[in-house]
Design an enzyme around this catalytic site. Sequence first.
Site, PDB file in Angstrom:
ATOM      1  N   ASP A  53       0.846  -1.201   0.000  1.00  0.00           N
ATOM      2  CA  ASP A  53       0.000   0.000   0.000  1.00  0.00           C
ATOM      3  C   ASP A  53       0.884   1.255   0.000  1.00  0.00           C
ATOM      4  O   ASP A  53       0.388   2.372  -0.087  1.00  0.00           O
ATOM      5  CB  ASP A  53      -1.012  -0.006   1.144  1.00  0.00           C
ATOM      6  CG  ASP A  53      -0.357  -0.017   2.511  1.00  0.00           C
ATOM      7  OD1 ASP A  53       0.872  -0.184   2.592  1.00  0.00           O
ATOM      8  OD2 ASP A  53      -1.088   0.142   3.515  1.00  0.00           O
ATOM      9  N   SER A  54       2.204   1.047   0.031  1.00  0.00           N
ATOM     10  CA  SER A  54       3.137   2.159  -0.214  1.00  0.00           C
ATOM     11  C   SER A  54       2.882   2.760  -1.591  1.00  0.00           C
ATOM     12  O   SER A  54       3.363   3.847  -1.901  1.00  0.00           O
ATOM     13  CB  SER A  54       4.594   1.689  -0.111  1.00  0.00           C
ATOM     14  OG  SER A  54       4.805   0.542  -0.918  1.00  0.00           O
ATOM     15  N   ASP A  92      -1.057  -6.074  -0.256  1.00  0.00           N
ATOM     16  CA  ASP A  92      -1.366  -5.462   1.043  1.00  0.00           C
ATOM     17  C   ASP A  92      -2.866  -5.278   1.185  1.00  0.00           C
ATOM     18  O   ASP A  92      -3.551  -4.866   0.242  1.00  0.00           O
ATOM     19  CB  ASP A  92      -0.713  -4.075   1.120  1.00  0.00           C
ATOM     20  CG  ASP A  92       0.446  -4.035   2.077  1.00  0.00           C
ATOM     21  OD1 ASP A  92       0.509  -4.891   2.992  1.00  0.00           O
ATOM     22  OD2 ASP A  92       1.308  -3.147   1.920  1.00  0.00           O
ATOM     23  N   LYS A 122      -1.082  -9.323   2.971  1.00  0.00           N
ATOM     24  CA  LYS A 122      -0.315  -8.850   4.137  1.00  0.00           C
ATOM     25  C   LYS A 122      -1.187  -7.860   4.889  1.00  0.00           C
ATOM     26  O   LYS A 122      -1.901  -7.060   4.282  1.00  0.00           O
ATOM     27  CB  LYS A 122       0.993  -8.184   3.696  1.00  0.00           C
ATOM     28  CG  LYS A 122       1.763  -7.556   4.867  1.00  0.00           C
ATOM     29  CD  LYS A 122       3.175  -7.184   4.496  1.00  0.00           C
ATOM     30  CE  LYS A 122       3.322  -5.844   3.806  1.00  0.00           C
ATOM     31  NZ  LYS A 122       2.829  -4.695   4.599  1.00  0.00           N
ATOM     32  N   GLU A 124      -1.198  -5.322   8.711  1.00  0.00           N
ATOM     33  CA  GLU A 124      -0.344  -4.728   9.743  1.00  0.00           C
ATOM     34  C   GLU A 124      -0.935  -4.953  11.140  1.00  0.00           C
ATOM     35  O   GLU A 124      -2.159  -4.897  11.310  1.00  0.00           O
ATOM     36  CB  GLU A 124      -0.193  -3.227   9.501  1.00  0.00           C
ATOM     37  CG  GLU A 124       0.495  -2.901   8.189  1.00  0.00           C
ATOM     38  CD  GLU A 124       0.686  -1.394   7.977  1.00  0.00           C
ATOM     39  OE1 GLU A 124       0.337  -0.593   8.876  1.00  0.00           O
ATOM     40  OE2 GLU A 124       1.176  -1.031   6.891  1.00  0.00           O
ATOM     41  N   GLU A 191       9.526  -3.959  10.453  1.00  0.00           N
ATOM     42  CA  GLU A 191       9.888  -2.672   9.846  1.00  0.00           C
ATOM     43  C   GLU A 191      10.450  -1.705  10.893  1.00  0.00           C
ATOM     44  O   GLU A 191       9.804  -1.442  11.920  1.00  0.00           O
ATOM     45  CB  GLU A 191       8.650  -2.054   9.153  1.00  0.00           C
ATOM     46  CG  GLU A 191       8.960  -0.710   8.496  1.00  0.00           C
ATOM     47  CD  GLU A 191       7.963  -0.276   7.430  1.00  0.00           C
ATOM     48  OE1 GLU A 191       7.064  -1.054   7.061  1.00  0.00           O
ATOM     49  OE2 GLU A 191       8.114   0.864   6.952  1.00  0.00           O
TER      50      GLU A 191
HETATM   51  O1  KIV Z   1       3.631  -1.079   1.651  1.00  0.00           O
HETATM   52  C1  KIV Z   1       4.788  -1.553   1.549  1.00  0.00           C
HETATM   53  O2  KIV Z   1       5.486  -1.358   0.563  1.00  0.00           O
HETATM   54  C2  KIV Z   1       5.284  -2.343   2.667  1.00  0.00           C
HETATM   55  C3  KIV Z   1       6.713  -2.778   2.651  1.00  0.00           C
HETATM   56  C4  KIV Z   1       7.634  -1.642   2.689  1.00  0.00           C
HETATM   57  C5  KIV Z   1       7.022  -3.771   3.687  1.00  0.00           C
HETATM   58  O3  KIV Z   1       4.544  -2.636   3.556  1.00  0.00           O
END
Ligand code: KIV
Length: 298
Positions: A53-54, A92, A122, A124, A191
Amino acid sequence: MVYLKQQRPEKVTVPAVRASKERGEKLVCLTAYDYPTARIVDEAGTDIILVGDSLGNVVLGYDSTVPVTLEEMLHHTRAVRRGVERALLVADMPYGTYHTGADDAVRAALRLVKEGGAEAVKLEGGRGRAEVIRRLVAEEIPVMGHVGLTPQSLNKLGGYRLQAKTADAACALVEDALMLQEAGVFAVVLEVVPHEIAREVTAALRVPTVGIGAGPDCDAQILVTHDLLGLSFSKTSPRFVRQYASLRDAMGEAIQAYADDVRSGAFPSEQESYPLPADAAAELGLKREADDKESQKP
Ligand code: KIV
């Protein structure tokens, strides 16, 4: 180009990720948000590709990952899916899609798997996510955990800072990671935590740890691909980023050279233009400027 893929040609699966820890093999993980990047990252032999989600900060221009929606994640996951053959594709779960209960989380994760083509998701958070993770795993959706600095908690944390830096916080982090493992995750992202604590977590877990700003002892490493390539527009570069190329500069220089050529008339050249076929030119009474076969190519 030398593709690392040839060194490890087999498709990466969730069981293979788990087994890599037993074999002591380091896994290479990177992000991708679009088809060309996905192809390049996959063909270079990356083991796990994360549609993070970056993407909110990196390609959508948001200030944080908080506004990223499920529809945006789906759109980008589908594009990446089309470019990935070998790597394990993880997507994510964006903020808000697993916070309102396990049923909502399952619905969102199923969309990422069925419509997006992700092979795992994934999310959090620590012990508070154990119930949701158990439910996702029960529905056959592999889950990667993520503890330490969790960017979706930005409003609570007040900034992106080193986590687990007191003895209490470090112990809580180790416990959180163990609880995620107990709930069924196949890997855990760590992280921005002190490397000594990441080492402890890595030693305590049977599943691999994936470090970002967590030192060299994690079982795998992940970076945001745009950071590694020098394509990032973030105001600060965290100390854990190693930049291997300066693509922002290279792209700016190429575009500047194109602009100079357009303005001076050097682009397009005769070879980059199409001549009228001879018979049409004759009929129109036009003088042809090029007559070679090469110039007739599309
Ligand atoms: O959103 C993302 O890119 C991440 C990674 C940096 C682990 O969660």
